[in-house]
Design a protein around this motif. Structure first.
Motif, mmCIF file in Angstrom:
data_model
loop_
_atom_site.group_PDB
_atom_site.id
_atom_site.type_symbol
_atom_site.label_atom_id
_atom_site.label_comp_id
_atom_site.label_asym_id
_atom_site.label_seq_id
_atom_site.Cartn_x
_atom_site.Cartn_y
_atom_site.Cartn_z
ATOM 1 N N THR A 1 2.337 -8.685 3.009
ATOM 2 C CA THR A 1 2.048 -7.261 3.109
ATOM 3 C C THR A 1 3.349 -6.556 3.459
ATOM 4 O O THR A 1 4.037 -6.936 4.403
ATOM 5 C CB THR A 1 0.960 -6.983 4.160
ATOM 6 O OG1 THR A 1 1.411 -7.384 5.460
ATOM 7 C CG2 THR A 1 -0.319 -7.753 3.820
ATOM 8 N N PRO B 1 0.847 -1.188 0.000
ATOM 9 C CA PRO B 1 0.000 0.000 0.000
ATOM 10 C C PRO B 1 0.883 1.238 0.000
ATOM 11 O O PRO B 1 1.894 1.300 0.719
ATOM 12 C CB PRO B 1 -0.786 -0.125 1.307
ATOM 13 C CG PRO B 1 0.124 -0.895 2.216
ATOM 14 C CD PRO B 1 0.946 -1.813 1.340
ATOM 15 N N ASP C 1 5.673 -2.760 3.511
ATOM 16 C CA ASP C 1 5.581 -1.302 3.572
ATOM 17 C C ASP C 1 6.275 -0.632 2.392
ATOM 18 O O ASP C 1 7.255 -1.149 1.846
ATOM 19 C CB ASP C 1 6.197 -0.783 4.873
ATOM 20 C CG ASP C 1 5.252 -0.924 6.064
ATOM 21 O OD1 ASP C 1 4.115 -1.394 5.862
ATOM 22 O OD2 ASP C 1 5.660 -0.571 7.192
ATOM 23 N N MET D 1 -5.425 2.847 10.075
ATOM 24 C CA MET D 1 -4.371 2.070 10.700
ATOM 25 C C MET D 1 -4.907 1.006 11.652
ATOM 26 O O MET D 1 -4.204 0.053 11.992
ATOM 27 C CB MET D 1 -3.428 3.008 11.452
ATOM 28 C CG MET D 1 -2.639 3.955 10.542
ATOM 29 S SD MET D 1 -1.690 3.084 9.274
ATOM 30 C CE MET D 1 -0.525 2.192 10.295
ATOM 31 N N ASN E 1 -7.982 8.820 -1.330
ATOM 32 C CA ASN E 1 -7.303 8.151 -0.224
ATOM 33 C C ASN E 1 -8.319 7.474 0.693
ATOM 34 O O ASN E 1 -9.181 8.120 1.270
ATOM 35 C CB ASN E 1 -6.469 9.168 0.566
ATOM 36 C CG ASN E 1 -5.768 8.542 1.744
ATOM 37 O OD1 ASN E 1 -6.027 8.894 2.887
ATOM 38 N ND2 ASN E 1 -4.866 7.614 1.481
ATOM 39 N N GLN F 1 -4.830 2.730 4.775
ATOM 40 C CA GLN F 1 -3.990 1.572 4.532
ATOM 41 C C GLN F 1 -4.760 0.256 4.563
ATOM 42 O O GLN F 1 -4.469 -0.663 3.789
ATOM 43 C CB GLN F 1 -2.862 1.512 5.564
ATOM 44 C CG GLN F 1 -1.778 0.521 5.205
ATOM 45 C CD GLN F 1 -0.609 0.577 6.153
ATOM 46 O OE1 GLN F 1 -0.575 -0.131 7.153
ATOM 47 N NE2 GLN F 1 0.342 1.444 5.861
ATOM 48 N N ASP G 1 -2.878 4.645 -3.065
ATOM 49 C CA ASP G 1 -4.093 4.956 -2.310
ATOM 50 C C ASP G 1 -4.440 6.440 -2.399
ATOM 51 O O ASP G 1 -4.424 7.162 -1.403
ATOM 52 C CB ASP G 1 -3.910 4.523 -0.850
ATOM 53 C CG ASP G 1 -5.182 4.634 -0.035
ATOM 54 O OD1 ASP G 1 -6.284 4.513 -0.620
ATOM 55 O OD2 ASP G 1 -5.072 4.851 1.190
ATOM 56 N N TYR H 1 0.937 5.648 -0.155
ATOM 57 C CA TYR H 1 0.272 6.952 -0.173
ATOM 58 C C TYR H 1 1.339 8.039 -0.099
ATOM 59 O O TYR H 1 2.064 8.164 0.890
ATOM 60 C CB TYR H 1 -0.698 7.083 1.005
ATOM 61 C CG TYR H 1 -1.354 8.442 1.092
ATOM 62 C CD1 TYR H 1 -2.208 8.886 0.077
ATOM 63 C CD2 TYR H 1 -1.124 9.278 2.185
ATOM 64 C CE1 TYR H 1 -2.804 10.133 0.150
ATOM 65 C CE2 TYR H 1 -1.721 10.519 2.265
ATOM 66 C CZ TYR H 1 -2.558 10.955 1.245
ATOM 67 O OH TYR H 1 -3.154 12.195 1.311
ATOM 68 N N GLY I 1 3.500 -4.360 10.223
ATOM 69 C CA GLY I 1 2.876 -4.464 8.908
ATOM 70 C C GLY I 1 3.436 -5.562 8.031
ATOM 71 O O GLY I 1 2.892 -5.822 6.955
#
Length: 251
Positions: free
Chosen positions: A110, A35, A112, A197, A85, A88, A62, A37, A178
Motif C-alpha cells: 500500500t 489510493p 501513498d 482514515m 469518493n 481511503q 476514489d 483522491y 500507510g
C-alpha cells in the motif's frame, strides 16, 4: 539480490519476453496499490517514478473531481475508478482485491499517492517477506528518527500507538503509517470495512487478532510542501484517537 524463496526467472522465458518487447523485473510478483483522491498535480510523477522499480501498479481513483484518472491513464498503470469518493479504506480494499486477481501476484504494497513513500523502502520490505520471516511488514517513521516528521504529527501518531491495545500487542511504534507490504495469504484474509482514515486502526486490530507474523522496519517518509498541505490535520489525528477509543470499548 534474490533469495532462495524467489528463484531467478528462467532464461528461456526471459528471452521470450524480450523477443516480445516485454520487460522483466525482479518484482513482477509485486503489486503497488495506490489510493488517490484529487492528486492530479503529482500522481503521474509518483507512478512513473515507482514503475521504474515496480512494473505492476494499480491506482484507485476514489471519486476525484480533478484529472487524477487521466494522469494515471497516461502512465500505463492500471486504473480503477470509484464513481464517488468512498474514503481511503475503501480505495485500499478495492485495490487489493484487484491486485489479488492478477496472475502471478504474490506481494502487495500500500503506497501513498502524494509522493511521501519511497520505493527503496518497499524493496527492503518485500525482501523481508521473501525470507518467510514475516507475512506483513509495516513501515515506521519512529524506529530511526530522521527529523522529517512534523512535531504535531509525531505527537499524534506516537500517542495513537501508545493508547491502542492492539498496537501495543504488536509492539508497534507507528500504527498509522500507510506504507505496508503483505504476502498473498495476509492480503487475501484482510477485509477493510472502515472506509475513512480509521482503516489503519482496523488493519492493526486485524493483525493483532491473527496468527500472521508481523514485522516493523524503519522507513523514510518525505514531507514535501505539497504533502504537508494535503497531510493529515490535527483534528483528523484527534478523530483517529477517538475512533480507537470507541473500537476498544466495543471489543
Amino acid at each position: 539480490m534474490q533469495s532462495d524463496a524467489h528463484p531467478p526467472i528462467n532464461p528461456a522465458a526471459q528471452a521470450r519476453l524480450a523477443d516480445a518487447g516485454a520487460t522483466v523485473s525482479d518484482y513482477d510478483d509485486v503489486w503497488l496499490v495506490i489510493p488517490a483522491y484529487n492528486e492530479g498535480q503529482v500522481i503521474a510523477e509518483v507512478v512513473e517514478a515507482a514503475r521504474k522499480t515496480f512494473p505492476n501498479i494499480v491506482v484507485v481513483d476514489d471519486g476525484s473531481s480533478d484529472d487524477t484518472g487521466q494522469h494515471v491513464e497516461d502512465t500505463g498503470a492500471h486504473l480503477v475508478r470509484h464513481p464517488v469518493n468512498l474514503g481511503q479504506g475503501a480505495a485500499l480494499q478495492t485495490g487489493l482485491r484487484y491486485a489479488l486477481a492478477q496472475p502471478g501476484a504474490e506481494y502487495f504494497a500500500t503506497f501513498d499517492a502524494d509522493g511521501q513513500h519511497q520505493t527503496k523502502d518497499v524493496e527492503v520490505m518485500v525482501q523481508l517477506l521473501r525470507t518467510g520471516q514475516a507475512d506483513v511488514v509495516l513501515g515506521s517513521r519512529f524506529i530511526e528518527q530522521n527529523g522529517q516528521v512534523p512535531w504535531i504529527k509525531r505527537v499524534v501518531l506516537r500517542t495513537a500507538a501508545a493508547v491502542s491495545p492492539t498496537a501495543r500487542k504488536l509492539k508497534l511504534t507507528d500504527a498509522h503509517n500507510g506504507l505496508r507490504v503483505l504476502n498473498r495469504e495476509a492480503a487475501g484474509r484482510l477485509r477493510i470495512t472502515m472506509n475513512g482514515m480509521a482503516h489503519a486502526s482496523e488493519i492493526v486490530s486485524f493483525l493483532a487478532g491473527s496468527d500472521l507474523k508481523v514485522a516493523e522496519v524503519p522507513v523514510d517518509v518525505l514531507y514535501t510542501e505539497y504533502s504537508r498541505a494535503k497531510g493529515q490535520s490535527l483534528i483528523n489525528g484527534v478523530n483517529i484517537l477517538f475512533d480507537i477509543s470507541l473500537r476498544e470499548r466495543g471489543r
